[in-house]
Design an enzyme around this catalytic site. Sequence first.
Site, PDB file in Angstrom:
ATOM      1  N   TRP A 334      15.206  51.692 103.856  1.00 54.78           N
ATOM      2  CA  TRP A 334      13.827  51.696 103.357  1.00 54.78           C
ATOM      3  C   TRP A 334      13.436  50.315 102.848  1.00 54.78           C
ATOM      4  CZ3 TRP A 334      12.161  50.466  98.406  1.00 54.78           C
ATOM      5  CH2 TRP A 334      10.806  50.667  98.164  1.00 54.78           C
ATOM      6  N   HIS A 335      14.368  49.594 102.244  1.00 54.57           N
ATOM      7  CA  HIS A 335      14.044  48.283 101.692  1.00 54.57           C
ATOM      8  C   HIS A 335      13.727  47.257 102.766  1.00 54.57           C
ATOM      9  CE1 HIS A 335      15.713  49.896  97.910  1.00 54.57           C
ATOM     10  NE2 HIS A 335      15.047  48.925  97.319  1.00 54.57           N
ATOM     11  N   GLY A 336      14.260  47.426 103.940  1.00 59.16           N
ATOM     12  CA  GLY A 336      13.969  46.462 104.991  1.00 59.16           C
ATOM     13  C   GLY A 336      14.679  46.810 106.282  1.00 59.16           C
TER      14      GLY A 336
END
Length: 498
Positions: A334-336
């Site tokens: 989700w962060h990247g």
Amino acid sequence: MIFSSWQFILLFLPISFFVYFWLNRQRKIMGGKIWLVSVSLIFYAYWNIYYLPLILGSIFVNFAIGTRLSRAQRLPSSTHSSNECCSRKKSLLVSGIAANLLLLGYFKYTDFLIENINWALSTSYAQPHILLPLAISFFTFTQIVYLVDSYRGETAEYNLLNYSLFVTFFPHLIAGPIVHHRQIMPQFSSKWTLLPRHTNILKGLFIFAIGLFKKVVIADSFAVWATAGFDGGQPLGFFDAWATSLSYTFQLYFDFSGYCDMAIGASLLFNIWLPINFNSPYKALNIQDFWRRWHITLSNFLRDYLYIPLGGNRSGEMRTYVNLFATFVLGGLWHGATWMFVIWGAMHGIALVIHRLWTRLRYRMPIALAWFLTFMFVNASWVFFRAKTMDDAVRVFAGMVDFRSALAPTASIPTSDLAWSGWLADSALNLIPASLMGSIPIYLSIIVAFVIIAQKNSIEMLNGTMNLQKLIYGATTFAVAMCFMFAATSSVFLYFNF
């Protein structure tokens, strides 16, 4: 426009504040809400006006789905029709969540997917290089929460204006916290929030000042050193590598902590309390405690909408470990959309499994050792979080264990021109390894950062009476931060990238 820019502090925030409460004083309550939604959309469009239709379309679609779910929950029905209605509701909920995730996936993971397909299948599909819309992860998750709450019958009958205000309220729009409707909308409906409250204004300015100081004075200073180490490409010695990793560890800490403070402070000016999203995570004594303190609303979202639906801890010990690991791998993704974030998430998933196994042994670790191990693990995992490639991460880790460079010959520095020269100065300097000399300012800053994180956090300082001493402290930190802000261009908050 970012919270730490002069445009936000000197123009956007004061204008938004005064017009909103002027409209409320004129008993134009709906006009005040329309004004807040309008300025929030202006705040969003300031980054890229071409993505304004995206967030508006997302709001309209999710409001329509949530309204249908909420109304269906309240309809009386027979047993037969109840089962049929429940099935339709579940299908509608799944469709709504899928639509949100597909939108997020298209913008965030298309390039990543094509890149990995090309690597795995030796193909050469062109990557569209889609620009990630600002805050898409946060307003998508916020609306997924709303859909699930509507399905459970936990939402009120909101009109489109109230729903738009819930999604777009600018203090939490760009990087969270991820909020539930019940945390925000009842506050806007209360008569106590319609007019300025001096206590909230003072508290809001106080915590906003602390956040501004954290961002422009501390975080942006560490950013220079972290960027030089991670992106420089040169081999790093022992002291340079540790200065690089610790600089990013504290850059991220004070950057995100500063953002959370400024979001709470800006929101308090409008008499709205946002949920606490950051609670001294570097004081944690184990990795579970860390995730109860770091990005609290995201941790709660992953627990409630991913870990528990996967089965949580209801299906045996081994399945619990698998669910923990899967939750954090997906949380990392989700962060990247890079494998560096996946590795970071996997490290935390494994760490949580190990912690769970350790607690079953019922051994108590000394507090100092527990803190040290937790902090060192978090610091090491941030290397993958920050590194753009595996080569960059390996380069930093290689330097962190390059003990040979730490034992290099000591510096030979002439001290005859120093005011404090003499036998003591010569002896002190000759004890310092040459490889450490250039990093002394960084390590002094790191020592100061350790001292700061050991103190009360801003929320703890905020609680209680707003006395003259706190006001002076807040005004001083604001003044210093403003000086730094005008002296250099402040960087974007790191979590804006997610």
